[in-house]
Design a protein around this motif. Structure first.
Motif, mmCIF file in Angstrom:
data_model
loop_
_atom_site.group_PDB
_atom_site.id
_atom_site.type_symbol
_atom_site.label_atom_id
_atom_site.label_comp_id
_atom_site.label_asym_id
_atom_site.label_seq_id
_atom_site.Cartn_x
_atom_site.Cartn_y
_atom_site.Cartn_z
ATOM 1 N N GLU A 43 0.846 -1.184 0.000
ATOM 2 C CA GLU A 43 0.000 0.000 0.000
ATOM 3 C C GLU A 43 0.885 1.238 0.000
ATOM 4 O O GLU A 43 1.790 1.368 0.812
ATOM 5 C CB GLU A 43 -0.912 0.005 1.230
ATOM 6 C CG GLU A 43 -1.884 1.160 1.226
ATOM 7 C CD GLU A 43 -2.897 1.069 2.348
ATOM 8 O OE1 GLU A 43 -3.813 0.233 2.245
ATOM 9 O OE2 GLU A 43 -2.741 1.818 3.319
ATOM 10 N N LEU A 55 -7.237 8.583 -5.687
ATOM 11 C CA LEU A 55 -6.278 7.556 -6.120
ATOM 12 C C LEU A 55 -5.511 6.894 -4.974
ATOM 13 O O LEU A 55 -4.871 5.868 -5.194
ATOM 14 C CB LEU A 55 -5.281 8.164 -7.107
ATOM 15 C CG LEU A 55 -5.881 8.725 -8.398
ATOM 16 C CD1 LEU A 55 -4.806 9.377 -9.236
ATOM 17 C CD2 LEU A 55 -6.611 7.654 -9.173
ATOM 18 N N LEU A 84 -2.941 3.853 -2.664
ATOM 19 C CA LEU A 84 -2.818 2.973 -3.815
ATOM 20 C C LEU A 84 -2.420 1.593 -3.318
ATOM 21 O O LEU A 84 -1.334 1.409 -2.763
ATOM 22 C CB LEU A 84 -1.778 3.505 -4.799
ATOM 23 C CG LEU A 84 -1.560 2.671 -6.056
ATOM 24 C CD1 LEU A 84 -2.857 2.563 -6.863
ATOM 25 C CD2 LEU A 84 -0.460 3.264 -6.898
ATOM 26 N N ILE A 128 -1.467 -2.220 -4.033
ATOM 27 C CA ILE A 128 -0.887 -3.029 -5.092
ATOM 28 C C ILE A 128 -0.934 -4.484 -4.648
ATOM 29 O O ILE A 128 -0.304 -4.864 -3.666
ATOM 30 C CB ILE A 128 0.566 -2.599 -5.392
ATOM 31 C CG1 ILE A 128 0.571 -1.126 -5.816
ATOM 32 C CG2 ILE A 128 1.192 -3.492 -6.443
ATOM 33 C CD1 ILE A 128 1.949 -0.532 -5.964
ATOM 34 N N MET A 164 -7.405 6.614 -14.495
ATOM 35 C CA MET A 164 -6.338 6.190 -13.576
ATOM 36 C C MET A 164 -6.864 5.162 -12.575
ATOM 37 O O MET A 164 -6.177 4.181 -12.254
ATOM 38 C CB MET A 164 -5.746 7.400 -12.843
ATOM 39 C CG MET A 164 -5.001 8.360 -13.732
ATOM 40 S SD MET A 164 -3.597 7.609 -14.571
ATOM 41 C CE MET A 164 -2.582 7.159 -13.201
ATOM 42 N N GLN A 165 -8.080 5.377 -12.074
ATOM 43 C CA GLN A 165 -8.671 4.401 -11.154
ATOM 44 C C GLN A 165 -8.860 3.057 -11.854
ATOM 45 O O GLN A 165 -8.556 2.004 -11.287
ATOM 46 C CB GLN A 165 -10.017 4.913 -10.626
ATOM 47 C CG GLN A 165 -9.892 6.029 -9.639
ATOM 48 C CD GLN A 165 -11.248 6.519 -9.161
ATOM 49 O OE1 GLN A 165 -12.265 6.357 -9.823
ATOM 50 N NE2 GLN A 165 -11.248 7.141 -7.990
ATOM 51 N N SER A 174 -5.342 1.432 -12.621
ATOM 52 C CA SER A 174 -4.688 0.924 -11.411
ATOM 53 C C SER A 174 -5.412 -0.307 -10.879
ATOM 54 O O SER A 174 -4.775 -1.222 -10.362
ATOM 55 C CB SER A 174 -4.611 2.013 -10.335
ATOM 56 O OG SER A 174 -5.891 2.355 -9.853
ATOM 57 N N ASN A 175 -6.704 -0.380 -11.058
ATOM 58 C CA ASN A 175 -7.449 -1.556 -10.606
ATOM 59 C C ASN A 175 -7.187 -2.758 -11.505
ATOM 60 O O ASN A 175 -7.008 -3.875 -11.025
ATOM 61 C CB ASN A 175 -8.953 -1.255 -10.541
ATOM 62 C CG ASN A 175 -9.703 -2.232 -9.673
ATOM 63 O OD1 ASN A 175 -9.127 -3.115 -9.046
ATOM 64 N ND2 ASN A 175 -11.002 -2.076 -9.627
ATOM 65 N N LEU A 203 -4.478 -3.208 -13.497
ATOM 66 C CA LEU A 203 -3.063 -3.585 -13.522
ATOM 67 C C LEU A 203 -2.539 -4.091 -12.178
ATOM 68 O O LEU A 203 -1.726 -5.017 -12.157
ATOM 69 C CB LEU A 203 -2.214 -2.410 -14.012
ATOM 70 C CG LEU A 203 -2.513 -1.947 -15.442
ATOM 71 C CD1 LEU A 203 -1.706 -0.719 -15.775
ATOM 72 C CD2 LEU A 203 -2.247 -3.069 -16.433
ATOM 73 N N VAL A 204 -2.967 -3.479 -11.068
ATOM 74 C CA VAL A 204 -2.404 -3.876 -9.769
ATOM 75 C C VAL A 204 -3.465 -4.127 -8.705
ATOM 76 O O VAL A 204 -3.152 -4.141 -7.517
ATOM 77 C CB VAL A 204 -1.368 -2.837 -9.257
ATOM 78 C CG1 VAL A 204 -0.150 -2.794 -10.152
ATOM 79 C CG2 VAL A 204 -1.987 -1.467 -9.102
ATOM 80 N N SER A 209 -5.990 -2.313 -7.419
ATOM 81 C CA SER A 209 -6.018 -1.257 -6.398
ATOM 82 C C SER A 209 -7.324 -1.212 -5.617
ATOM 83 O O SER A 209 -7.369 -0.634 -4.541
ATOM 84 C CB SER A 209 -5.787 0.106 -7.056
ATOM 85 O OG SER A 209 -6.910 0.446 -7.853
ATOM 86 N N ARG A 217 -9.923 0.411 -6.584
ATOM 87 C CA ARG A 217 -10.638 1.631 -6.965
ATOM 88 C C ARG A 217 -11.516 1.324 -8.178
ATOM 89 O O ARG A 217 -11.046 0.854 -9.201
ATOM 90 C CB ARG A 217 -9.673 2.757 -7.317
ATOM 91 C CG ARG A 217 -8.833 3.222 -6.172
ATOM 92 C CD ARG A 217 -9.677 4.014 -5.222
ATOM 93 N NE ARG A 217 -8.864 4.521 -4.123
ATOM 94 C CZ ARG A 217 -9.265 5.480 -3.333
ATOM 95 N NH1 ARG A 217 -10.424 6.043 -3.513
ATOM 96 N NH2 ARG A 217 -8.498 5.876 -2.346
#
Length: 190
Positions: free
Chosen positions: A7, A58, A61, A63, A131-132, A135-136, A138-139, A141, A143
């Motif tokens: 995180e 965001l 974050l 991961i 971006m949310q 990021s969700n 790919l990693v 998140s 979000r």
């Protein structure tokens, strides 16, 4: 199967960005010859506002890798159905979050009309939602990107711009940011 869960808190990213943006605003205004303490204050308020939006939307974050990573398909990482799936509390909070953008944009940029503020609000909100989503996907998140947020954020920007116009609009804003700026004297030609 092993995995890892990390995180990244907002405090690890936002303060360094704040320093960079604050100094950047000062340097740009000095370079353009448009420096005044009030104009700098307006730019700083805009920078700090945008950083607050980044911190809220965001961060933290999360991961998740390996066994903790993506366990669901990408199309479940967003709400693609607008209006029918509105959560009223979240919708109102997103409107409130973007009202300052509608007020600050005309104060620090040449964006003046409601239509232009709506387009900029839509673009900023689109970047946040993308971006949310990324990021969700790919990693993991956690979000969730939501089309309802896009609608609410744009509406918030428009309401902020309308409030700005009611409170005096361009003339009041120009008086505020230029009050302590030295008047420019034009030399006669000839």
């Amino acid at each position: 199967m092993s995995g890892a869960l990390y995180e990244i808190p907002a405090l690890a990213v936002v303060p360094p960005l704040a320093v960079v943006l604050t100094l950047g605003a000062w340097l740009v205004l000095r370079h353009r010859g448009a420096f005044s303490a009030r104009r700098l204050l307006a730019w700083w308020v805009m920078c700090w506002y945008l950083l607050a939006v980044v911190a809220v939307t965001l961060f933290p974050l999360q991961i998740a890798l390996g066994a903790y990573g993506n366990q669901s398909p990408w199309y479940e990482k967003a709400n693609f159905i607008p209006v029918l799936t509105i959560d009223p509390t979240t919708f109102v909070l997103n409107i409130i979050m973007f009202v300052p953008l509608g007020v600050l944009l005309p104060l620090v940029t040449r964006v003046r009309g409601v239509r232009h503020v709506a387009l900029v609000s839509l673009a900023v909100s689109g970047v946040v939602e993308m971006m949310q989503f990324l990021s969700n996907v790919l990693v993991s998140s956690g979000r969730l990107a939501d089309l309802n947020d896009l609608l609410a954020n744009t509406l918030g920007g428009v309401l902020g711009c309308l409030a700005w116009k009611v409170l005096g609009g361009p003339s009041a804003a120009e008086r505020f940011v230029n009050r302590d700026r030295a008047p420019q004297v034009r030399q006669p030609v000839g």
